[in-house]
Design a protein around this motif. Structure first.
Motif, PDB file in Angstrom:
ATOM      1  N   GLN A  21       7.148  -7.486  -3.175  1.00  0.00           N
ATOM      2  CA  GLN A  21       7.897  -8.047  -4.304  1.00  0.00           C
ATOM      3  C   GLN A  21       7.790  -7.157  -5.545  1.00  0.00           C
ATOM      4  O   GLN A  21       8.686  -7.164  -6.387  1.00  0.00           O
ATOM      5  CB  GLN A  21       7.374  -9.445  -4.661  1.00  0.00           C
ATOM      6  N   GLN A  22       6.727  -6.399  -5.643  1.00  0.00           N
ATOM      7  CA  GLN A  22       6.473  -5.567  -6.824  1.00  0.00           C
ATOM      8  C   GLN A  22       7.043  -4.155  -6.698  1.00  0.00           C
ATOM      9  O   GLN A  22       7.051  -3.406  -7.670  1.00  0.00           O
ATOM     10  CB  GLN A  22       4.963  -5.464  -7.081  1.00  0.00           C
ATOM     11  N   LEU A  23       7.509  -3.795  -5.529  1.00  0.00           N
ATOM     12  CA  LEU A  23       7.955  -2.426  -5.282  1.00  0.00           C
ATOM     13  C   LEU A  23       9.427  -2.248  -5.615  1.00  0.00           C
ATOM     14  O   LEU A  23      10.238  -3.134  -5.372  1.00  0.00           O
ATOM     15  CB  LEU A  23       7.704  -2.055  -3.814  1.00  0.00           C
ATOM     16  N   GLN A  24       9.744  -1.090  -6.141  1.00  0.00           N
ATOM     17  CA  GLN A  24      11.120  -0.723  -6.441  1.00  0.00           C
ATOM     18  C   GLN A  24      11.561   0.316  -5.419  1.00  0.00           C
ATOM     19  O   GLN A  24      11.030   1.422  -5.402  1.00  0.00           O
ATOM     20  CB  GLN A  24      11.221  -0.141  -7.854  1.00  0.00           C
ATOM     21  N   PHE A  26       9.846 -14.774   0.939  1.00  0.00           N
ATOM     22  CA  PHE A  26       9.337 -14.243  -0.323  1.00  0.00           C
ATOM     23  C   PHE A  26      10.446 -13.636  -1.183  1.00  0.00           C
ATOM     24  O   PHE A  26      10.179 -13.088  -2.243  1.00  0.00           O
ATOM     25  CB  PHE A  26       8.235 -13.212  -0.061  1.00  0.00           C
ATOM     26  N   GLY A  27      11.693 -13.710  -0.712  1.00  0.00           N
ATOM     27  CA  GLY A  27      12.828 -13.228  -1.492  1.00  0.00           C
ATOM     28  C   GLY A  27      12.918 -11.724  -1.613  1.00  0.00           C
ATOM     29  O   GLY A  27      13.489 -11.201  -2.579  1.00  0.00           O
ATOM     30  N   ILE A  28      12.413 -11.035  -0.646  1.00  0.00           N
ATOM     31  CA  ILE A  28      12.420  -9.569  -0.687  1.00  0.00           C
ATOM     32  C   ILE A  28      13.733  -9.064  -0.117  1.00  0.00           C
ATOM     33  O   ILE A  28      14.198  -9.517   0.925  1.00  0.00           O
ATOM     34  CB  ILE A  28      11.213  -9.001   0.093  1.00  0.00           C
ATOM     35  N   ARG A  29      14.323  -8.124  -0.813  1.00  0.00           N
ATOM     36  CA  ARG A  29      15.572  -7.492  -0.379  1.00  0.00           C
ATOM     37  C   ARG A  29      15.308  -5.998  -0.182  1.00  0.00           C
ATOM     38  O   ARG A  29      14.338  -5.457  -0.682  1.00  0.00           O
ATOM     39  CB  ARG A  29      16.662  -7.673  -1.435  1.00  0.00           C
ATOM     40  N   GLY A  79      -4.142 -13.400   6.141  1.00  0.00           N
ATOM     41  CA  GLY A  79      -2.966 -13.322   5.283  1.00  0.00           C
ATOM     42  C   GLY A  79      -2.449 -11.925   4.995  1.00  0.00           C
ATOM     43  O   GLY A  79      -1.842 -11.694   3.945  1.00  0.00           O
ATOM     44  N   LYS A  80      -2.652 -10.996   5.911  1.00  0.00           N
ATOM     45  CA  LYS A  80      -2.198  -9.615   5.679  1.00  0.00           C
ATOM     46  C   LYS A  80      -0.689  -9.537   5.456  1.00  0.00           C
ATOM     47  O   LYS A  80      -0.223  -8.821   4.572  1.00  0.00           O
ATOM     48  CB  LYS A  80      -2.606  -8.721   6.854  1.00  0.00           C
ATOM     49  N   THR A  81       0.069 -10.290   6.213  1.00  0.00           N
ATOM     50  CA  THR A  81       1.526 -10.266   6.062  1.00  0.00           C
ATOM     51  C   THR A  81       1.929 -10.850   4.716  1.00  0.00           C
ATOM     52  O   THR A  81       2.810 -10.312   4.039  1.00  0.00           O
ATOM     53  CB  THR A  81       2.196 -11.032   7.215  1.00  0.00           C
ATOM     54  N   TYR A  82       1.266 -11.925   4.292  1.00  0.00           N
ATOM     55  CA  TYR A  82       1.588 -12.523   2.997  1.00  0.00           C
ATOM     56  C   TYR A  82       1.202 -11.593   1.842  1.00  0.00           C
ATOM     57  O   TYR A  82       1.948 -11.461   0.870  1.00  0.00           O
ATOM     58  CB  TYR A  82       0.894 -13.871   2.830  1.00  0.00           C
ATOM     59  N   ILE A  83       0.041 -10.973   1.938  1.00  0.00           N
ATOM     60  CA  ILE A  83      -0.365 -10.012   0.906  1.00  0.00           C
ATOM     61  C   ILE A  83       0.639  -8.863   0.861  1.00  0.00           C
ATOM     62  O   ILE A  83       1.038  -8.400  -0.218  1.00  0.00           O
ATOM     63  CB  ILE A  83      -1.792  -9.468   1.177  1.00  0.00           C
TER      64      ILE A  83
END
Length: 185
Positions: free
Chosen positions: A14-17, A39-42, A4-8
């Motif tokens: 998701q936590q990064l700004q 994962f909704g990452i932009r 699960g490296k890609t999922y982690i």
């Protein structure tokens, strides 16, 4: 592999700004894009490991983070691709993703660390000079040939020292047993 490296990485992203540059093998570009989308990452771009020269021609200031999949490919600082990646990572937060950070020598770990830690001014607690630390450990190993009965115990001791004094501060490490024991559900 398969832990699960890609999922982690996506959960971390998701936590990064700030914008993220993902560098991965060409066959995994769509997988990274699909995972980050799920994962909704932009605010990210995915680029191939083989395009490092082209990346250097671009304005990389917009990226705050560089995430490198298959980071163990950059274990040899004597290559052009390592030098290119080193330049790409300069001044950025770096996330290395690998199932095999150590392939052949302890210098594999040291070279990857240098992508985000200054060799002589480390921020790792208790290890201000990574270069000296790894030279000292290599000197211990160099006392023995690989067929010497004292080599393997020394290698294990050196590896343990690297894990406890360096890697515990910079690495999330998961084994298949840990996944089965703690995350089976």
């Amino acid at each position: 592999v398969g832990l699960g490296k890609t999922y982690i990485s996506a959960l971390l992203a998701q936590q990064l700004q700030g914008r993220i540059l993902v560098i991965c093998p060409p066959v995994l570009r769509d997988y990274w894009r699909d995972t980050f989308f799920e994962f909704g990452i932009r605010g990210y771009e995915v680029e191939s490991l083989g395009k490092l020269d082209a990346l250097l021609q671009r304005d990389l200031k917009k990226f705050r983070y560089v995430l490198i999949d298959e980071a163990h490919r950059f274990r040899n600082e004597g290559t052009q691709s390592y030098d290119n990646l080193f330049q790409i990572c300069a001044g950025k937060k770096v996330i290395l993703v690998s199932a095999t950070p150590l392939n052949n020598r302890i210098s594999d770990i040291f070279n990857q660390l240098k992508l985000f830690q200054p060799a002589r001014r480390s921020t790792i607690p208790g290890i201000a000079n990574l270069e000296q630390f790894f030279k000292r450990l290599q000197k211990r190993l160099d006392q023995y040939s690989k067929d010497d009965p004292d080599y393997l115990p020394t290698l294990k001791a050196v590896s343990q020292e690297i894990r406890t004094k360096v890697l515990r501060y910079v690495m999330v490490r998961r084994t298949r047993t840990e996944i089965l024991n703690y995350y089976a559900d």
